[in-house]
Write an enzyme that holds these catalytic residues in place. Structure first.
Site, PDB file in Angstrom:
ATOM      1  CD  GLU A  18      -1.640  -2.345   1.750  1.00  0.00           C
ATOM      2  OE1 GLU A  18      -0.332  -2.701   1.944  1.00  0.00           O
ATOM      3  OE2 GLU A  18      -2.353  -3.198   2.072  1.00  0.00           O
ATOM      4  CG  LEU A  19       4.693   3.490   2.267  1.00  0.00           C
ATOM      5  CD1 LEU A  19       3.709   4.735   2.539  1.00  0.00           C
ATOM      6  CD2 LEU A  19       5.840   3.299   3.191  1.00  0.00           C
ATOM      7  CE  LYS A  20       5.713  -0.740  -6.676  1.00  0.00           C
ATOM      8  NZ  LYS A  20       6.920  -0.357  -6.944  1.00  0.00           N
ATOM      9  CE  LYS A 119      22.772  -4.487  -2.944  1.00  0.00           C
ATOM     10  NZ  LYS A 119      21.652  -5.568  -3.352  1.00  0.00           N
ATOM     11  NE  ARG A 514      14.498  -2.385  -7.208  1.00  0.00           N
ATOM     12  CZ  ARG A 514      14.106  -2.984  -8.265  1.00  0.00           C
ATOM     13  NH1 ARG A 514      13.400  -2.464  -9.265  1.00  0.00           N
ATOM     14  NH2 ARG A 514      14.469  -4.154  -8.334  1.00  0.00           N
ATOM     15  CD1 TRP A 560      20.509 -10.264  -4.612  1.00  0.00           C
ATOM     16  CD2 TRP A 560      20.742 -10.161  -6.622  1.00  0.00           C
ATOM     17  NE1 TRP A 560      21.626  -9.281  -4.790  1.00  0.00           N
ATOM     18  CE2 TRP A 560      21.679  -9.216  -6.253  1.00  0.00           C
ATOM     19  CE3 TRP A 560      20.389 -10.103  -8.206  1.00  0.00           C
ATOM     20  CZ2 TRP A 560      22.272  -8.319  -7.068  1.00  0.00           C
ATOM     21  CZ3 TRP A 560      21.096  -9.202  -8.913  1.00  0.00           C
ATOM     22  CH2 TRP A 560      22.282  -8.497  -8.554  1.00  0.00           C
ATOM     23  CG  ASP A 598      26.507 -11.353 -15.337  1.00  0.00           C
ATOM     24  OD1 ASP A 598      27.320 -10.962 -16.094  1.00  0.00           O
ATOM     25  OD2 ASP A 598      25.199 -11.090 -15.897  1.00  0.00           O
ATOM     26  CD  GLU A 664      29.209   0.328 -10.228  1.00  0.00           C
ATOM     27  OE1 GLU A 664      28.202  -0.209 -10.410  1.00  0.00           O
ATOM     28  OE2 GLU A 664      29.308   1.010  -9.255  1.00  0.00           O
ATOM     29  CG  HIS A 693      24.285   3.263 -11.928  1.00  0.00           C
ATOM     30  ND1 HIS A 693      25.637   3.008 -12.206  1.00  0.00           N
ATOM     31  CD2 HIS A 693      23.484   2.426 -11.599  1.00  0.00           C
ATOM     32  CE1 HIS A 693      25.688   1.663 -11.963  1.00  0.00           C
ATOM     33  NE2 HIS A 693      24.456   1.037 -11.481  1.00  0.00           N
TER      34      HIS A 693
HETATM   35  N1  GLN Z   1      24.139  -9.313 -17.514  1.00  0.00           N
HETATM   36  C1  GLN Z   1      23.523  -8.550 -16.624  1.00  0.00           C
HETATM   37  C2  GLN Z   1      22.924  -7.276 -17.445  1.00  0.00           C
HETATM   38  O1  GLN Z   1      23.659  -6.832 -18.328  1.00  0.00           O
HETATM   39  C3  GLN Z   1      24.199  -8.146 -15.366  1.00  0.00           C
HETATM   40  C4  GLN Z   1      23.677  -7.334 -14.472  1.00  0.00           C
HETATM   41  C5  GLN Z   1      24.178  -6.840 -13.009  1.00  0.00           C
HETATM   42  O2  GLN Z   1      25.517  -6.615 -13.179  1.00  0.00           O
HETATM   43  N2  GLN Z   1      23.358  -6.576 -12.279  1.00  0.00           N
HETATM   44  O3  GLN Z   1      21.888  -6.819 -16.978  1.00  0.00           O
END
Ligand code: GLN
Ligand code: ZN
Length: 751
Positions: A18-20, A119, A514, A560, A598, A664, A693
């Site tokens: 609901e809050l979302k 995080k 989210r 995850w 990944d 990254e 980003h």
């Molecule tokens: N292969 C994934 C993508 O390109 C890697 C995503 C990630 O690093 N979280 O979306």
């Protein structure tokens, strides 16, 4: 009054998110501030009422939280970033006056960048990082919090226990803009908290909860003694309000040692992550024993928990609690339909019932029926074929070190050099391309059978063609299929692997509005058929350039998800690894010569205490190598990481033994280069040269410079040119424009 049953913290997003919905409505100007405040009040009122009805005698109340508890604390302490101070007070009635500054801090605005989001300890929850400096002056802005508190006390009385984040934890998670140490403010902040506690006490509460998860992390003795001194000033001289200092996520003994005798009345510890031994607990303070797992979804072994509680109760006063806030688990099982497995699970509501039952049992009440039901469910789980797949077990038992070992790096390098025919400074992307509205719609329609399998298949084929064509035009060297078929890189695989289940309403807040719906690893993991080969085939049939096979690594597949608690994490990771190993074999058979696995979450699962890190890294690296260990020398294995500083993990990255790692880097100013150089990293490496980003297209000079910086530190024969991460959150326009810049930068640097 002392209490016997409580929980460590409450979820905020609402049983039906609901809050979302209210937040997004407010941000999109569809509902007023009054309406948003009304939803938040309703949610907290209902939750408190439900907890009391369920037998929880002392109920944590964190106020109406519109985004994140750390950001709430920042607002409460009057230290929202300077840049938002020009935004005037909110004009409406029911929202706090600072709300527009608060949201601008959390989400950014046209005029202001957002604060960093990162995080929360080793969880998948994210908090807004406080921005302090040496001259930060704290000044309480507690009207909104106190008003919320009075409202709850009027309604529910002294069972309500206000919760605030502790001074140590707040400063520990803060960053400074001037390089000063946030902890320089510790004494000052304790003085502010003294004032705050006086005001909270003035509203008539009996207890206040101060959350100090940072107290379970590695801290220098000098800091611990300053914290102790701080709590002496809080606990010793405030007879009006009793303090519970709540810790979680690791062994609580350091916290107990630091706090005992300071005058705090109760200490909350996590007995799921930590041990119940607590050598420093003398029985003077009330021990709030977190025996019900607040972070995972399994039914508690009540007999064991009661046993622990009884042993502790022989040493001093004990109350039953969850090991962590119920923020980290879904609200309830009420709307799930998970068959036999449902009975093995306990979400938030069911955990509350467990706490109440344990507290009752500890006081000698008869709850034998409740206990018997739990026992049966646990037995069923332990004996089920779903948890024990004989074939998987046999295969795991046969794994040897050789299965985790590829040919020598040198041999692989030479073979790949001879067969792959790549230019120097090869260009590539991380995997996903923009997830457009049309793709999302196609997937949603297919799920409700509005699209047939064939129609959905065609939609994906069309998208893959678009992605391949775009990359060919751009002149990228190693292509990807774009991942249009993946809603999420973990969910996609979890839906195809035996041993994973999906909930229908198991939402947990990730940050702000989210939410995520993590899958549950409920049993032995096994691949029943190829998961990605068909999409690889489509893509490779459209180009002569190599297309990367694209998989999610074992650690990320665990990080995850909700994991099993009945076997070591490393064993589960190896099962996932074997499934990936088979997928890699199938990709190779289909003609793939480059395969990316990944592991963006490898940093995230790193244990909070140094002493536990080596054991974690061993199984984490081992599972990656088991997944990839069967690939012959001519197959180039890539991996990708992001989200955090890897400087301290370079050796681990190297141990993964991937031929090429993309990482990254642009987002944090290429800091990783120095560490790569110093460690003598000798494998292929692609430090990101485009921060994906932001929707902004980088200027040519910017990317040129980042690449030049990379060339200064890295052997050109090892260097790859790629963005920071996948492009699924980007639009097509900025993606093509940015990749053009990236490819041009590589071409210029080659000559
Ligand atoms: N292969 C994934 C993508 O390109 C890697 C995503 C990630 O690093 N979280 O979306
Ligand atoms: Zn990434």
């Amino acid at each position: 009054m002392t209490f016997h049953a409580t929980i460590a913290g409450v979820p905020r997003i609402g049983p039906n998110r609901e809050l979302k919905k209210a937040l997004e409505g407010y941000w999109n100007k569809k509902i007023s501030g009054d309406e948003l405040a009304e939803v938040a009040t309703q949610l907290t009122d209902t939750y408190t009422a439900d907890l009391l009805a369920a037998g929880i005698e002392a109920v944590p109340f964190a106020g109406k939280s519109f985004y994140d508890a750390i950001l709430d604390t920042t607002a409460l302490l009057g230290v929202l970033p300077h840049r938002v101070s020009t935004i005037a007070d909110y004009e409406g009635d029911a929202l706090p006056s600072f709300i527009d500054r608060y949201f601008a801090t959390a989400r950014g605005s046209v005029d202001f960048p957002a604060s960093a989001l990162t995080k929360w300890f080793d969880t998948n929850y994210h908090y807004i990082v406080p921005e302090l400096s040496a001259d930060t002056v704290f000044s309480l802005d507690d009207d909104a919090f106190l008003a919320d508190l009075r409202h709850q006390i009027d309604k529910f009385g002294v069972a309500v226990r206000p919760v605030i984040i502790g001074p140590l934890t707040y400063l520990n998670l803060a960053r400074t803009t001037d390089g000063s140490d946030p902890l320089d403010h510790l004494e000052e902040l304790f003085a502010i908290y003294r004032e705050l506690l006086k005001r909270i006490g003035g509203s008539g509460v009996e207890w206040v909860q101060i959350d100090e998860p940072a107290l379970v992390t590695d801290l220098p003795a000098a800091v611990l003694s300053r914290v102790r001194a701080g709590y002496e000033t809080l606990g010793g001289s405030l007879p009006a309000v009793k303090i519970l200092v709540q810790t979680y996520f690791e062994d609580g003994d350091q916290a107990v040692e630091t706090l005992s005798g300071t005058g705090v009345t109760a200490i909350g510890v996590d007995l799921v992550a930590g041990s119940a031994e607590l050598p420093h607990w003398t029985g003077e303070e009330l021990l709030v024993a977190g025996v019900v797992d607040g972070r995972n979804v399994w039914r508690t072994n009540l007999d064991e928990a009661l046993d622990t509680l009884k042993q502790l109760a022989a040493r001093g006063p004990v109350a039953v609690s969850t090991s962590a806030s119920l923020l980290h688990v879904p609200y309830s099982l009420d709307k799930e339909d998970l068959g036999q497995i449902q009975d093995w699970l306990a979400f938030g509501k069911e955990k509350v019932a467990e706490v109440a039952a344990l507290a009752a049992a500890l006081q000698g009440e008869d709850v034998s029926e409740f206990f018997a039901a739990a026992r049966t469910a646990l037995q069923d789980r332990a004996q089920s074929e779903l948890t024990h797949d004989a074939q998987v077990r046999e295969r795991i038992a046969a794994v040897t070190d050789a299965d985790r070992q590829r040919a020598s790096r040198e041999e692989r390098r030479q073979t790949q050099l001879a067969t792959l025919d790549l230019p120097p400074l090869p260009t590539t992307t991380i995997g996903s391309f923009p997830q457009t509205q049309e793709i999302r719609r196609a997937r949603a329609q297919w799920r409700v059978a509005e699209l047939t399998d064939a129609e959905y298949q065609q939609a994906m084929v069309d998208e893959i063609s678009t992605v391949i064509e775009a990359q060919s035009k751009l002149g990228l060297d190693v292509l990807v299929h774009g991942e249009p078929e993946r809603n999420d890189m973990v969910q996609y695989f979890s839906e195809q692997l035996q041993g994973y289940i999906a909930t229908s309403h198991g939402w947990v807040q990730s940050y702000g509005s989210r939410c995520v719906r993590p899958p549950i690893i409920s049993g032995d993991v096994r691949r029943t058929e190829p998961m990605t080969v068909q999409w690889y085939n489509v893509a490779q049939s459209l180009t002569d350039k190599p297309v990367k096979g694209m998989l999610t690594g074992p650690v990320t597949m665990l990080a995850w998800s909700f994991v099993r608690d009945d076997q070591p994490l490393g064993d589960t990771a190896d099962q996932v690894a074997l499934a990936l190993r088979d997928e890699i074999a199938d990709l190779i058979a289909a003609g793939a010569v480059i395969i990316q696995v990944d592991e963006p979450a490898i940093r995230e699962l790193l244990p909070l205490r140094k002493e536990k890190q080596a054991a974690y890294l061993k199984w984490a690296v081992g599972s990656f190598r088991l997944a990839t260990g069967d690939a012959p020398s001519n197959i180039q294995i890539h991996t990708h990481m992001c989200y955090s500083e890897f400087n301290e993990l370079i050796d681990t990255v190297s141990d993964l033994d991937a031929d090429v790692t993309s990482i990254e880097a642009a987002r944090n100013g290429m800091q990783v280069l120095k560490a790569l150089k110093e460690s003598g990293f000798d494998m292929g490496i692609g430090p990101g040269v485009w921060d994906i980003h932001s929707p902004r297209v980088p200027r040519q000079e910017e990317v040129d410079q980042l690449l030049e910086a990379a060339l200064d530190s890295i052997d050109p024969q090892l260097l790859w040119v790629n963005p920071d991460c996948g492009l699924k959150t980007r639009g097509w326009e900025e993606t093509t424009a940015s990749l053009e810049v990236l490819v041009k930068a590589a071409h210029k640097a080659r000559v």
